[in-house]
Design an enzyme around this catalytic site. Sequence first.
Site: not given
Ligand code: NAD
Ligand code: ZN
Length: 361
Positions: A116, A138, A180, A227, A237, A241, A245, A248, A252, A264
């Site tokens: 929990r 989130k 971003e 942010k 949101e 917030r 987007n 986006h 998307h 992305h």
């Molecule tokens: N929670 C939120 O508010 C929020 C906001 C935006 C995006 N997201 C989510 O985030 C995700 C995208 O995040 P991302 O772009 O970081 O993707 P990711 O976590 O897939 O990382 C991208 C790639 O880089 C690699 N990587 C990461 N750090 C590295 C490093 N320092 N050295 C070498 N390789 C490295 C990872 O293994 C992966 O292959 C999506 O799932 C999206 O939905 C969430």
């Molecule tokens: Zn984004």
Amino acid sequence: MMEQESFERLAVQHPNGRYDVVVGAGLLPRLRELAGVRGQMVVVTDDNVGPHHAAQIEADAVITVPAGEVHKNLDFVRTIYDGLFAVGMDRKGTVVALGGGVIGDMAGFAAATYMRGVDFVQCPTTLLSMVDASVGGKVGVDVPQGKNLVGAFKQPTAVCADITTLQTLPAVEFAAGMAEVIKHGILNDGGILRSVERGEWGVGREDTPHSPHPTLYSLIAQAICVKRDVVEEDPYEQGRRAHLNLGHTFGHAIEQVSQFRVRHGEGVAMGLVAAARLSARLEHCDPVLQGQIEEWLTAVNLPTRIPADLDAEAIYAAMGTDKKKAGGRVRFVLLHGLGEPFTTGEVAETAVIATIRELQA
Ligand SMILES: NC(=O)c1ccc[n+]([C@@H]2O[C@H](COP(=O)([O-])OP(=O)(O)OC[C@H]3O[C@@H](n4cnc5c(N)ncnc54)[C@H](O)[C@@H]3O)[C@@H](O)[C@H]2O)c1
Ligand SMILES: [Zn+2]
């Protein structure tokens, strides 16, 4: 070279308290102290990040899942639970997410639900997760019905963004994060865009490993503040917030129609240009804004045109599908100018499609 001790501490308020985001170099070896962790500490990472960076953290255990969005699902949340049970983590323990947004979202969901809820610390290692995913609370996973459809609000107890981890990040992933950063710059019109213009984001070389620019941490800190200010005002949101987007709705849809050939960050870059063009078409802003945005994006090696082989009508059809099905209209974040975003559901389909076509020229 950046001094080992340069870091900034930013406080984030949320409905149940506050936490610090620490941004700087060489933070991981001091994580326990910087994040104020007392009990058991278990790192969750992926198989790209773990081999480079996990050993820097003095953790009680490391759980490694395979890298990539395809693994952001309940099967791998179970892998994380199994790892936590295997080391006997109790309610006083802390889950540390070491990775990009995929690991942050998935480890955060596990931390929100294991017994929990246990404490959660984010160590983002992509530029995108530093400036976007790790702040705001989130967390969640993808299900066959769609992306991020199962999740929770889980505030971390600390976020530690160690920019030395960016040295191993592939250049395309770094550029994706810059989309971003520029989005945050447009939303706020402060120092971010000036820093981008002055080239204060450079990572030195095209290939990896790169050495972070000495002021990169300051640019990242500024982007995080944008942010932070938005999520503090609208933690669940319900209003402002939505401005995050920006770019986006187009982005998307472009990603989807390209069958994810467009990443992305690239989709967001094209979407930022499209949002400015559509805003000018509807006489909400000066047409010069589009050109300015294109210059910032080009400076960081991001695209500004939509691939000509993607069908404009298919892109429109992919926008806000759920809302259109419910009889609503697609909502856009548009601009009156830099630092002046607004949302609207009053945009004619013809204007959207014409904007897409003009950007495919
Ligand atoms: N929670 C939120 O508010 C929020 C906001 C935006 C995006 N997201 C989510 O985030 C995700 C995208 O995040 P991302 O772009 O970081 O993707 P990711 O976590 O897939 O990382 C991208 C790639 O880089 C690699 N990587 C990461 N750090 C590295 C490093 N320092 N050295 C070498 N390789 C490295 C990872 O293994 C992966 O292959 C999506 O799932 C999206 O939905 C969430
Ligand atoms: Zn984004």
